[in-house]
Design an enzyme around this catalytic site. Structure first.
Site, PDB file in Angstrom:
ATOM      1  N   PHE A  17      11.491 -22.414   4.224  1.00  0.00           N
ATOM      2  CA  PHE A  17      12.137 -21.156   4.606  1.00  0.00           C
ATOM      3  C   PHE A  17      12.168 -20.143   3.483  1.00  0.00           C
ATOM      4  O   PHE A  17      12.278 -18.942   3.739  1.00  0.00           O
ATOM      5  CB  PHE A  17      13.580 -21.415   5.089  1.00  0.00           C
ATOM      6  CG  PHE A  17      14.556 -21.802   3.996  1.00  0.00           C
ATOM      7  CD1 PHE A  17      15.133 -20.856   3.175  1.00  0.00           C
ATOM      8  CD2 PHE A  17      14.906 -23.130   3.794  1.00  0.00           C
ATOM      9  CE1 PHE A  17      16.035 -21.205   2.168  1.00  0.00           C
ATOM     10  CE2 PHE A  17      15.795 -23.493   2.805  1.00  0.00           C
ATOM     11  CZ  PHE A  17      16.368 -22.529   1.985  1.00  0.00           C
ATOM     12  N   LYS A  49       2.913 -24.798  10.765  1.00  0.00           N
ATOM     13  CA  LYS A  49       4.258 -25.062  11.265  1.00  0.00           C
ATOM     14  C   LYS A  49       5.229 -24.453  10.260  1.00  0.00           C
ATOM     15  O   LYS A  49       5.567 -25.049   9.258  1.00  0.00           O
ATOM     16  CB  LYS A  49       4.502 -26.570  11.407  1.00  0.00           C
ATOM     17  CG  LYS A  49       5.566 -26.962  12.451  1.00  0.00           C
ATOM     18  CD  LYS A  49       6.965 -26.374  12.227  1.00  0.00           C
ATOM     19  CE  LYS A  49       7.680 -27.040  11.068  1.00  0.00           C
ATOM     20  NZ  LYS A  49       9.086 -26.453  10.906  1.00  0.00           N
ATOM     21  N   GLU A  58      11.616 -23.120  10.928  1.00  0.00           N
ATOM     22  CA  GLU A  58      12.252 -22.581  12.128  1.00  0.00           C
ATOM     23  C   GLU A  58      13.412 -21.645  11.784  1.00  0.00           C
ATOM     24  O   GLU A  58      13.946 -20.973  12.662  1.00  0.00           O
ATOM     25  CB  GLU A  58      12.745 -23.716  13.028  1.00  0.00           C
ATOM     26  CG  GLU A  58      13.868 -24.565  12.467  1.00  0.00           C
ATOM     27  CD  GLU A  58      13.404 -25.688  11.561  1.00  0.00           C
ATOM     28  OE1 GLU A  58      14.181 -26.643  11.368  1.00  0.00           O
ATOM     29  OE2 GLU A  58      12.278 -25.606  11.022  1.00  0.00           O
ATOM     30  N   SER A  66      11.674 -30.119   0.339  1.00  0.00           N
ATOM     31  CA  SER A  66      12.514 -30.990  -0.487  1.00  0.00           C
ATOM     32  C   SER A  66      11.792 -32.306  -0.769  1.00  0.00           C
ATOM     33  O   SER A  66      10.886 -32.715  -0.044  1.00  0.00           O
ATOM     34  CB  SER A  66      13.836 -31.267   0.220  1.00  0.00           C
ATOM     35  OG  SER A  66      13.621 -32.056   1.375  1.00  0.00           O
ATOM     36  N   CYS A  73      12.011 -22.937  -5.523  1.00  0.00           N
ATOM     37  CA  CYS A  73      11.723 -24.230  -6.155  1.00  0.00           C
ATOM     38  C   CYS A  73      11.400 -24.065  -7.626  1.00  0.00           C
ATOM     39  O   CYS A  73      11.411 -25.044  -8.377  1.00  0.00           O
ATOM     40  CB  CYS A  73      10.574 -24.936  -5.435  1.00  0.00           C
ATOM     41  SG  CYS A  73       8.976 -24.130  -5.607  1.00  0.00           S
ATOM     42  N   GLU A 104      19.240 -31.067  -6.883  1.00  0.00           N
ATOM     43  CA  GLU A 104      18.696 -29.732  -6.672  1.00  0.00           C
ATOM     44  C   GLU A 104      19.654 -28.974  -5.758  1.00  0.00           C
ATOM     45  O   GLU A 104      19.752 -29.253  -4.564  1.00  0.00           O
ATOM     46  CB  GLU A 104      17.308 -29.795  -6.035  1.00  0.00           C
ATOM     47  CG  GLU A 104      16.691 -28.421  -5.872  1.00  0.00           C
ATOM     48  CD  GLU A 104      15.323 -28.449  -5.196  1.00  0.00           C
ATOM     49  OE1 GLU A 104      14.521 -27.545  -5.467  1.00  0.00           O
ATOM     50  OE2 GLU A 104      15.071 -29.373  -4.390  1.00  0.00           O
TER      51      GLU A 104
END
Length: 512
Positions: free
Chosen positions: A167, A191, A194, A244, A299, A397
Site C-alpha cells: 500500500f 495484484k 486493496e 512485510s 520500507c 518494524e
C-alpha cells in the site's frame, strides 16, 4: 466543497448514492468484480470510507492468468524495437499523468502530494531503464569454440509473471515490476494493495493507451484469496512481492513449492549511524526527513538513529527542536508536510508502541500521539531516546512516525549493533571521515548503504534489495537483476559443416 448528491425517496427521506466500487482490469478494459466480496477503501485524511474495492475469487484470478497467457505468446515474438517504442510511449503518458496519479495516491494512501509526485518520478526511472531493452537483452556470441562450431546465448521471456505490491507505494512499486516484465516480453498480472487500488487502474489505462496488446497487463484487486491463487496457479511462472517479512516468507515458500521463480522483499529496521565528527544539523535534518516522511510508512525509512559517543545529546536536542515545525494535515493541503496513516487499525498499532515505550525503559522526548487534526488517521512525530535491543520499539518494524535513538560508545559498537539485526534492508552513516566510511561500506551486513545519504534507494539502472530477513530469494528488484529475473538464458551451439567432410563420430564432443 459541495456535499454528497443525496437522492430523495418517496416520503421525503434521503439516502446517500451507492458507494463506488473499484473493479479489475482484464483484457484491455475495466471489469466489475464477480465474487460478490468487497472491501473498504478509506480517505485516511477524513477517516471515512470513500469507496469499495472488489476482492477477486480464485476463478477471477484464473481468468486473468489465462488472458495474460494468450497475450504473452504474441508479445514474446514482438521485435525488440517495437517493445522499446511502446515503453517510450508509456514513459511519456505516465509523465503527463503525474498529477492524476499523485492525486489518486494522496486520496487513498494519505501521503502529501509532493511525496506522491516524487513516487511517480522514481517509478518513471524504471520505465526509462526498460526503454533500453534492445541493449539489455543483447546476448553473447563465441565463434569457433571448436572446429566449425559457434555458441551464442539469448535471454527469453518466462511467459506470465505476477506482482503483489504494497500500500505504501501504489505507483512506484508496480512500475518496478511491470516495466521490466513487459519489456522483457512477458505478460504481467498485478495484484495491488486493496487499501489504495485506484492508481493501479490508472496505470493499466496508460499501458493500454501506449499500445500494449489487450491482456498483456491484467489487474486483479483482492486479498489473501487472490494472493494464494496467484502463488498456486500453474500458469504463473514467476512472482514478485514487496511487503512485510512474514508475508514475504509465505510468498517465497508457497511460490517456490509450486515451482515458481520468486523474489520477495520483506520488512526492515533501518539504522542511521551518526559519528561524533558528523555535522549535527545535517544529520538532524536527514533523520527528520528519513523517519517522518510519508508518516514513516516506507520500507527504507530510518527508524533507529545510532548516536555514537558525545554526539548523542546535541543530536537528540536538534531532532527534537525540529519536530514542532512539521505541519501535519491532509495530504492534499499544500501546507502539510506529513499526512495520515493508511488505516485506523494501523494508526492504533503504531500508537501502541509509543504507549508501551516508557515501561520498556525508553525515554519519551517528543510525544506525537495527540498531534494532528482531530479527524482522520493521524499521528504526530514521536521521538524516543535510550532505546535498546530487546525493546519492542527497537526490535519490531513499526512502520509509522516513531524514531528511536540508541546510544553506543564507539564506531565498532555501532557496526556490531547494525550487523546483529535480523534485517538488512537499508543503513546510513553520517561522518566526515572517508576511511571510516569505507570500512563501514565494506563491513556492514546490509544490502543498501548510504554515506551521508539517509534513504539510499538505488536509481532505476541499479537494483533494489536487502539482505537477511529483508529478502527471500536470490534476486533483487528492477534494474539489471530485474532483467535477469524476468528472463531465462538459452545457450545455442551451432555447426554448419561442409557436406563433403561429414562423417560419423561416436566420441564425446570436446572443444579441442
Amino acid at each position: 466543497m459541495p456535499g454528497p448528491d443525496y437522492r430523495k425517496r418517496r416520503g421525503g427521506s434521503k439516502v446517500p448514492p451507492p458507494m463506488k466500487t473499484i473493479g479489475h482490469w482484464m483484457d484491455g478494459k475495466a471489469v466489475p468484480g464477480a465474487s460478490g466480496r468487497t472491501g473498504g477503501v478509506y480517505d485516511p485524511a477524513r477517516g471515512v470510507e470513500a469507496a469499495r474495492v472488489a476482492l477477486a475469487s480464485s476463478a477471477e484470478v484464473d481468468t486473468a492468468v489465462r488472458g495474460a497467457a494468450e497475450a504473452a505468446r504474441a508479445w514474446a515474438a514482438t521485435p525488440l524495437g517495437a517493445r522499446a517504442a511502446a515503453m517510450f510511449r508509456l514513459r511519456e503518458l505516465v509523465d503527463a499523468s503525474r498529477e492524476r496519479l499523485a492525486a489518486a495516491v494522496t486520496a487513498e494512501h494519505g501521503k502529501v502530494l509532493s511525496d506522491a509526485a516524487g513516487e511517480v518520478d522514481r517509478g518513471l526511472e524504471n520505465i526509462e531503464f526498460a526503454c533500453g531493452i534492445p541493449n539489455l537483452l543483447r546476448g553473447a556470441h563465441s565463434t569457433q569454440v571448436s572446429n566449425g562450431i559457434d555458441v551464442h546465448t539469448v535471454r527469453t521471456p518466462l511467459g506470465v509473471v505476477a506482482g503483489i505490491t504494497p500500500f505504501n507505494f501504489p505507483v512506484m512499486v508496480p512500475l518496478w515490476m511491470l516495466s521490466g516484465a513487459l519489456a522483457c516480453g512477458n505478460a504481467f498480472v498485478l495484484k495491488p494493495s486493496e487499501k489504495d487500488p485506484s492508481a493501479s487502474l490508472i496505470l493499466a489505462e496508460l499501458v493500454q493507451e501506449a499500445g500494449f496488446p489487450d491482456g498483456l497487463l491484467q489487474v486483479v484487486q483482492g486479498d489473501a484469496e487472490a494472493v494464494d491463487a496467484l502463488l498456486e496457479h500453474p500458469g504463473v511462472a514467476a512472482i514478485s512481492f514487496v511487503g512485510s517479512t512474514p508475508v514475504a516468507r509465505h510468498v517465497y515458500e508457497t511460490g517456490t513449492r509450486h515451482g515458481k521463480r520468486v523474489q520477495a522483499l520483506g520488512g526492515a529496521k533501518n539504522h542511521m549511524v551518526v559519528l561524533p565528527d558528523a555535522d549535527v544539523n545535517a544529520a538532524a535534518d536527514a533523520a527528520i526527513s528519513a523517519a517522518y516522511g510519508s508518516a514513516g510508512e516506507r520500507c527504507m525509512a530510518i527508524s533507529v538513529v545510532v548516536a555514537v559517543g558525545a554526539v548523542a545529546d546535541p543530536l537528540v536536542a536538534a531532532i527534537a527542536e525540529r519536530i514542532p515545525s512539521i505541519e501535519i494535515g491532509p495530504g492534499a493541503d499544500p501546507d502539510s508536510a506529513m499526512g495520515p496513516l493508511i488505516t485506523a487499525q494501523h494508526r492504533d498499532r503504531v500508537r501502541s508502541y509509543v504507549d508501551g515505550a516508557e515501561a520498556e525503559g525508553a525515554r519519551l522526548v517528543v510525544d506525537g500521539r495527540d498531534q494532528g487534526p482531530g479527524t482522520g488517521f493521524f499521528l504526530g512525530c514521536t521521538l524516543l531516546d535510550e532505546v535498546r535491543p530487546g525493546m519492542k520499539v527497537y526490535d519490531d518494524e513499526i512502520f509509522g512516525p516513531v524514531l528511536g535513538v540508541t546510544r553506543v560508545g564507539s564506531f565498532d559498537d555501532a557496526l556490531a549493533l547494525v550487523n546483529s539485526s535480523p534485517y538488512g534492508n537499508g543503513v546510513a552513516l553520517f561522518t566526515r571521515d572517508g576511511g571510516v566510511a569505507r570500512r563501514f561500506e565494506l563491513e556492514v551486513e546490509v544490502g543498501m548503504v548510504g554515506i551521508n545519504v539517509p534513504i539510499p534507494v538505488p536509481v532505476g539502472y541499479h537494483s533494489f534489495g536487502g539482505w537477511k530477513d529483508s529478502i527471500f530469494g536470490d534476486s533483487a528488484m528492477y534494474g539489471p537483476e530485474g532483467v535477469r529475473f524476468y528472463t531465462r538464458p538459452k545457450v545455442v551451439t551451432t555447426r554448419w559443416p561442409d557436406p563433403s567432410t561429414s562423417a560419423i563420430d561416436l566420441g564425446f564432443p570436446t572443444s579441442r
